[in-house]
Design a protein around this motif. Structure first.
Motif, PDB file in Angstrom:
ATOM      1  N   HIS A  25      39.428  53.436  47.107  1.00  0.00           N
ATOM      2  CA  HIS A  25      38.798  52.440  46.241  1.00  0.00           C
ATOM      3  C   HIS A  25      39.678  52.223  45.000  1.00  0.00           C
ATOM      4  N   PRO A  26      40.689  51.370  45.105  1.00  0.00           N
ATOM      5  CA  PRO A  26      41.592  51.138  43.968  1.00  0.00           C
ATOM      6  C   PRO A  26      40.848  50.623  42.740  1.00  0.00           C
ATOM      7  N   LYS A  27      41.169  51.177  41.587  1.00  0.00           N
ATOM      8  CA  LYS A  27      40.517  50.744  40.350  1.00  0.00           C
ATOM      9  C   LYS A  27      40.841  49.289  40.015  1.00  0.00           C
ATOM     10  N   GLY A  28      41.970  48.816  40.506  1.00  0.00           N
ATOM     11  CA  GLY A  28      42.387  47.463  40.168  1.00  0.00           C
ATOM     12  C   GLY A  28      41.742  46.365  40.984  1.00  0.00           C
ATOM     13  N   LEU A  29      40.950  46.695  41.985  1.00  0.00           N
ATOM     14  CA  LEU A  29      40.297  45.667  42.795  1.00  0.00           C
ATOM     15  C   LEU A  29      39.049  45.148  42.091  1.00  0.00           C
ATOM     16  N   ALA A  30      38.978  43.837  41.883  1.00  0.00           N
ATOM     17  CA  ALA A  30      37.800  43.220  41.269  1.00  0.00           C
ATOM     18  C   ALA A  30      37.600  41.845  41.886  1.00  0.00           C
ATOM     19  N   VAL A  31      36.344  41.497  42.124  1.00  0.00           N
ATOM     20  CA  VAL A  31      36.000  40.233  42.764  1.00  0.00           C
ATOM     21  C   VAL A  31      34.994  39.492  41.898  1.00  0.00           C
ATOM     22  N   ALA A  32      35.264  38.235  41.604  1.00  0.00           N
ATOM     23  CA  ALA A  32      34.342  37.419  40.807  1.00  0.00           C
ATOM     24  C   ALA A  32      34.167  36.075  41.496  1.00  0.00           C
ATOM     25  N   ILE A 246      28.620  42.348  32.183  1.00  0.00           N
ATOM     26  CA  ILE A 246      29.004  43.441  33.082  1.00  0.00           C
ATOM     27  C   ILE A 246      28.984  44.757  32.314  1.00  0.00           C
ATOM     28  N   ALA A 247      28.983  45.851  33.045  1.00  0.00           N
ATOM     29  CA  ALA A 247      28.853  47.170  32.423  1.00  0.00           C
ATOM     30  C   ALA A 247      30.133  47.601  31.721  1.00  0.00           C
ATOM     31  N   ARG A 248      31.287  47.216  32.255  1.00  0.00           N
ATOM     32  CA  ARG A 248      32.559  47.698  31.719  1.00  0.00           C
ATOM     33  C   ARG A 248      33.570  46.559  31.697  1.00  0.00           C
ATOM     34  N   TYR A 249      34.186  46.348  30.559  1.00  0.00           N
ATOM     35  CA  TYR A 249      35.147  45.266  30.394  1.00  0.00           C
ATOM     36  C   TYR A 249      36.565  45.832  30.477  1.00  0.00           C
ATOM     37  N   ASP A 250      37.169  45.668  31.636  1.00  0.00           N
ATOM     38  CA  ASP A 250      38.564  46.063  31.792  1.00  0.00           C
ATOM     39  C   ASP A 250      39.373  44.850  32.237  1.00  0.00           C
ATOM     40  N   ASP A 251      40.687  45.023  32.275  1.00  0.00           N
ATOM     41  CA  ASP A 251      41.579  43.905  32.595  1.00  0.00           C
ATOM     42  C   ASP A 251      41.253  43.276  33.948  1.00  0.00           C
ATOM     43  N   HIS A 252      40.912  44.098  34.907  1.00  0.00           N
ATOM     44  CA  HIS A 252      40.724  43.601  36.265  1.00  0.00           C
ATOM     45  C   HIS A 252      39.479  42.728  36.363  1.00  0.00           C
ATOM     46  N   ALA A 253      38.382  43.189  35.780  1.00  0.00           N
ATOM     47  CA  ALA A 253      37.136  42.421  35.828  1.00  0.00           C
ATOM     48  C   ALA A 253      37.274  41.108  35.075  1.00  0.00           C
ATOM     49  N   THR A 254      37.843  41.154  33.883  1.00  0.00           N
ATOM     50  CA  THR A 254      37.945  39.931  33.084  1.00  0.00           C
ATOM     51  C   THR A 254      38.963  38.952  33.681  1.00  0.00           C
ATOM     52  N   ASP A 255      40.033  39.472  34.266  1.00  0.00           N
ATOM     53  CA  ASP A 255      40.993  38.593  34.954  1.00  0.00           C
ATOM     54  C   ASP A 255      40.309  37.840  36.079  1.00  0.00           C
ATOM     55  N   ALA A 256      39.501  38.548  36.859  1.00  0.00           N
ATOM     56  CA  ALA A 256      38.821  37.915  37.990  1.00  0.00           C
ATOM     57  C   ALA A 256      37.817  36.878  37.511  1.00  0.00           C
ATOM     58  N   LEU A 257      37.039  37.202  36.496  1.00  0.00           N
ATOM     59  CA  LEU A 257      36.030  36.274  35.985  1.00  0.00           C
ATOM     60  C   LEU A 257      36.682  35.011  35.422  1.00  0.00           C
ATOM     61  N   LEU A 258      37.725  35.187  34.624  1.00  0.00           N
ATOM     62  CA  LEU A 258      38.390  34.034  34.015  1.00  0.00           C
ATOM     63  C   LEU A 258      39.085  33.182  35.072  1.00  0.00           C
ATOM     64  N   SER A 259      39.696  33.829  36.054  1.00  0.00           N
ATOM     65  CA  SER A 259      40.429  33.086  37.087  1.00  0.00           C
ATOM     66  C   SER A 259      39.495  32.290  37.987  1.00  0.00           C
ATOM     67  N   ALA A 260      38.307  32.824  38.259  1.00  0.00           N
ATOM     68  CA  ALA A 260      37.336  32.079  39.062  1.00  0.00           C
ATOM     69  C   ALA A 260      36.929  30.794  38.337  1.00  0.00           C
ATOM     70  N   ALA A 261      36.687  30.898  37.025  1.00  0.00           N
ATOM     71  CA  ALA A 261      36.321  29.708  36.241  1.00  0.00           C
ATOM     72  C   ALA A 261      37.481  28.721  36.168  1.00  0.00           C
ATOM     73  N   TRP A 262      38.702  29.228  36.070  1.00  0.00           N
ATOM     74  CA  TRP A 262      39.874  28.352  36.045  1.00  0.00           C
ATOM     75  C   TRP A 262      40.020  27.605  37.364  1.00  0.00           C
ATOM     76  N   LEU A 263      39.811  28.289  38.481  1.00  0.00           N
ATOM     77  CA  LEU A 263      39.894  27.616  39.775  1.00  0.00           C
ATOM     78  C   LEU A 263      38.883  26.480  39.861  1.00  0.00           C
ATOM     79  N   ARG A 264      37.683  26.696  39.341  1.00  0.00           N
ATOM     80  CA  ARG A 264      36.682  25.637  39.359  1.00  0.00           C
ATOM     81  C   ARG A 264      37.174  24.422  38.580  1.00  0.00           C
ATOM     82  N   GLN A 265      37.866  24.662  37.486  1.00  0.00           N
ATOM     83  CA  GLN A 265      38.335  23.550  36.653  1.00  0.00           C
ATOM     84  C   GLN A 265      39.467  22.765  37.313  1.00  0.00           C
TER      85      GLN A 265
END
Length: 293
Positions: A25-32, A246-265
């Motif tokens: 379970h890699p720590k860097g995997l995040a899905v948004a 979300i419970a924890r704000y790390d680079d991986h989670a925020t990258d995924a969240l921001l990138s999903a919104a960017w794709l929508r745009q």
């Protein structure tokens, strides 16, 4: 490809921050993912594994979901510059799909869909920069780049060679493990631009999360967001509602969240589906980072 992008409408957008770490379970995997509201992190008990991401993608394929899925990895190695992935090796694959198959076969005994066996191979290791062991065919400077990565350099970004396996910016292991997943999808989801943009259903694209950060007004050198307020401020620049907390704000989670919104745009921008320089050869062998013009 550009005309097709203008005539269809996606209803969902997802971004996957990837990891090449050789653990379950890699720590860097995040899905948004995001629809009409603010982006939301999709979590799995115990954390995501690469196999779980593969299963999730297969489920989207079965549901024929109208979703763009951005994968933060390079789906192929440089080819066009030297007309080979691995110059001097007779078994060098002729295109990306053959490369995916080769990587998955060579790493068949590696657990967790890792790819350690590939970079340890006596012939292939000559092309990679590894810790305390730079291959004699790695090349000079930052190493070989794909055509779209050369475009990223011109745009002021800092791409890293897929043959680099050293340092915080290394992308090689992520790329190789991602190739195993793409191969195992067996064409269930089109992967642009290796496949044309489909008229309906899901499609996978390569993303570079720094492009999303720049579009959201995050300054160079400050691309990582580690708190709710900074993330929501960046989302607002993209015209997005606030994220689901979300419970924890790390680079991986925020990258995924921001990138999903960017794709929508940006997914409706036909020019991004037909960038200058995306020749049939590039599309077949190297692919392209979505958002690079």
């Amino acid at each position: 490809m550009g005309r097709a992008a203008l005539t269809r409408r996606f209803t969902r957008f997802a971004a996957i921050d990837w990891s090449g770490q050789a653990v379950a379970h890699p720590k860097g995997l995040a899905v948004a993912a995001v629809g009409d509201a603010g982006p939301e992190l999709i979590e799995r008990e115990g954390g995501w594994s690469r196999a779980a991401v593969l299963d999730w993608l297969v489920g989207l394929a079965a549901a024929r979901a109208d979703i763009v899925i951005g994968l933060d990895l390079s789906p192929a190695l440089p080819f066009v510059d030297l007309d080979r992935y691995f110059p001097g090796w007779d078994a060098s694959p002729p295109d990306a799909r053959a490369l995916w198959a080769m990587v998955d076969t060579m790493a068949a005994d590696d657990p967790f869909l890792a790819a350690s066996s590939v970079v340890a191979d006596a012939e292939l290791s000559r092309h990679f920069r590894r810790q305390r062991a730079c291959g004699d065919l790695f090349g000079a400077g930052r190493g070989r780049l794909r055509v779209c990565e050369e475009r990223q350099l011109l745009a002021g970004l800092s791409p890293t060679s897929c043959f680099n396996l050293v340092g915080a910016a290394q992308v090689g292991k992520s790329s190789l493990t991602g190739m195993r997943v793409l191969h195992r999808l067996r064409g269930a989801i089109p992967v642009w631009p290796f496949d044309p943009l489909p008229d309906a259903g899901p499609v996978i694209v390569e993303i570079y999360t720094t492009i999303a950060a720049r579009a959201a007004g995050v300054r160079k050198g400050l691309s990582k967001l580690r708190d709710a307020a900074s993330l929501d401020a960046a989302l607002a620049v993209l015209g997005s509602a606030a994220h689901v907390p979300i419970a924890r704000y790390d680079d991986h989670a925020t990258d995924a969240l921001l990138s999903a919104a960017w794709l929508r745009q940006v997914a409706g921008d036909g020019a991004l589906w037909a960038p200058v320089g995306l020749t049939p050869q590039v599309a077949r062998t190297e692919g392209w980072t979505f958002g690079v013009r």
